[in-house]
Design a protein around this motif. Sequence first.
Motif, PDB file in Angstrom:
ATOM      1  N   GLY A 162     -12.993 -10.437 -20.531  1.00  0.00           N
ATOM      2  CA  GLY A 162     -13.972 -11.168 -19.747  1.00  0.00           C
ATOM      3  C   GLY A 162     -15.136 -10.323 -19.263  1.00  0.00           C
ATOM      4  O   GLY A 162     -16.081 -10.857 -18.657  1.00  0.00           O
ATOM      5  N   GLU A 206     -26.030 -15.188 -11.519  1.00  0.00           N
ATOM      6  CA  GLU A 206     -24.786 -15.956 -11.484  1.00  0.00           C
ATOM      7  C   GLU A 206     -23.914 -15.523 -10.317  1.00  0.00           C
ATOM      8  O   GLU A 206     -23.305 -16.355  -9.620  1.00  0.00           O
ATOM      9  CB  GLU A 206     -24.035 -15.777 -12.808  1.00  0.00           C
ATOM     10  N   ALA A 244     -22.720 -17.749  -7.029  1.00  0.00           N
ATOM     11  CA  ALA A 244     -21.309 -17.903  -6.672  1.00  0.00           C
ATOM     12  C   ALA A 244     -21.017 -17.448  -5.249  1.00  0.00           C
ATOM     13  O   ALA A 244     -19.904 -17.657  -4.758  1.00  0.00           O
ATOM     14  CB  ALA A 244     -20.443 -17.121  -7.656  1.00  0.00           C
ATOM     15  N   LYS A 268      -4.852  -9.269 -16.291  1.00  0.00           N
ATOM     16  CA  LYS A 268      -5.383 -10.070 -17.382  1.00  0.00           C
ATOM     17  C   LYS A 268      -4.468 -10.032 -18.607  1.00  0.00           C
ATOM     18  O   LYS A 268      -4.224 -11.065 -19.255  1.00  0.00           O
ATOM     19  CB  LYS A 268      -6.778  -9.569 -17.761  1.00  0.00           C
ATOM     20  N   ASP A 300      -4.655 -16.258 -12.344  1.00  0.00           N
ATOM     21  CA  ASP A 300      -5.507 -16.537 -11.186  1.00  0.00           C
ATOM     22  C   ASP A 300      -4.748 -16.277  -9.891  1.00  0.00           C
ATOM     23  O   ASP A 300      -5.284 -15.670  -8.959  1.00  0.00           O
ATOM     24  CB  ASP A 300      -5.983 -17.989 -11.212  1.00  0.00           C
ATOM     25  N   ALA A 303     -13.391  -9.274 -11.288  1.00  0.00           N
ATOM     26  CA  ALA A 303     -13.116 -10.709 -11.184  1.00  0.00           C
ATOM     27  C   ALA A 303     -13.964 -11.384 -10.119  1.00  0.00           C
ATOM     28  O   ALA A 303     -13.730 -12.554  -9.797  1.00  0.00           O
ATOM     29  CB  ALA A 303     -11.631 -10.931 -10.869  1.00  0.00           C
ATOM     30  N   ASP A 343     -15.515 -14.952 -10.940  1.00  0.00           N
ATOM     31  CA  ASP A 343     -14.465 -15.948 -11.157  1.00  0.00           C
ATOM     32  C   ASP A 343     -13.757 -16.310  -9.856  1.00  0.00           C
ATOM     33  O   ASP A 343     -13.516 -17.492  -9.573  1.00  0.00           O
ATOM     34  CB  ASP A 343     -13.427 -15.436 -12.156  1.00  0.00           C
ATOM     35  N   VAL A 344     -13.407 -15.302  -9.081  1.00  0.00           N
ATOM     36  CA  VAL A 344     -12.702 -15.547  -7.824  1.00  0.00           C
ATOM     37  C   VAL A 344     -13.600 -16.271  -6.849  1.00  0.00           C
ATOM     38  O   VAL A 344     -13.174 -17.222  -6.175  1.00  0.00           O
ATOM     39  CB  VAL A 344     -12.172 -14.229  -7.232  1.00  0.00           C
ATOM     40  N   GLN A 386     -16.111 -18.265  -7.445  1.00  0.00           N
ATOM     41  CA  GLN A 386     -16.270 -19.668  -7.871  1.00  0.00           C
ATOM     42  C   GLN A 386     -15.027 -20.479  -7.546  1.00  0.00           C
ATOM     43  O   GLN A 386     -15.106 -21.636  -7.139  1.00  0.00           O
ATOM     44  CB  GLN A 386     -16.595 -19.722  -9.364  1.00  0.00           C
ATOM     45  N   ARG A 387     -13.852 -19.858  -7.728  1.00  0.00           N
ATOM     46  CA  ARG A 387     -12.601 -20.554  -7.450  1.00  0.00           C
ATOM     47  C   ARG A 387     -12.450 -20.817  -5.938  1.00  0.00           C
ATOM     48  O   ARG A 387     -12.000 -21.895  -5.533  1.00  0.00           O
ATOM     49  CB  ARG A 387     -11.433 -19.731  -7.988  1.00  0.00           C
TER      50      ARG A 387
END
Length: 324
Positions: free
Chosen positions: A52, A67, A71, A282, A293, A315, A318-319, A321-322
């Motif tokens: 990733g 991005e 986020a 990962k 996750d 991460a 990704d984190v 956004q989650r």
Amino acid sequence: MSFPAHRPRRLRRTPGLRRLVAETRLHPADLVLPVFVNEDLTARRPISSLPGVHQETLSSVVDLAAEALDAGVGGIMPFAIPTVRDAVGSQATAPDGVLARTTAAIKDKVGDDLVVIPDLCLDEFTDHGHCGVLTDDGAVDNDATLERYAAMGVVLGNAGADLLGASGMMDGQIGHVRAALDEAGLKDTGLLAYAAKYSSAFYGPFREAVDSQLQGDRRTYQQNSANAVEALHEIDLDAAEGADIVMVKPGLPYLDIVAAAAERVALPVAVYQVSGEYAQIKAAAERGWIDGDAAMDEALLSMKRAGASMIATYAAVDVAQRIR
């Protein structure tokens, strides 16, 4: 059967109750995204040992910064791979070098809304891969390296860095760079000191990410994994020399140091979830052995619980956004 009046399970009964009484929370603004820019690339290149994550171009890293900002991530930490490497890391102090240009381009895109923290070290710029210049017999010359760091710090400060990630583990580096920044009129450029940076087996994927040229190891300047008191001494020294933030690296294997640092200094404490920590989660998730996750969130939450004010992690987007 007589039951106690106190039943802790009452507050675990529903998701809402568990969320209401949570003692520690991750927030997107707690996270810092490390990124890698390769001067030779015209398109992004995947890093095989960091799923990733990519080596970026100067243009793609600006998009990635945008991005991260969208986020809600708190900061971005650029590392750079120059076309030309030499014994003293000349490109590290070039005003038009790849890291200076990356810093300026990101800063132009995100302004003051995302903290820009370029790496202040020579290892990506030297042809021997060490964090400093070498003596004739191949040892790292601490004091000569300080002069290179000072010059590099001024270049990156002029490029717009908010903080400099002083990661080289040279004795006296924080005080020396602070003095150089102040003399250059860069009094508002802060220093994030990698105060307790251990010589670790968990850095492996990072070496691929920066095309490391390392010959030998860094045990003469990075810390011994066996030592905790030494780490606190390093933290004290960096705080006294003018560090604005102190960092512990790696993260999960050194949570005791994170906790001790948070109790010891009246400064924010950062922690770096390094490449090997990220990659092992990962890799296990790719094999279906764990919920990736959930494991990532748990690892980062443990660092926050130990006392970290901020966490550098691949991460981060990704984190964030989650969480949002």
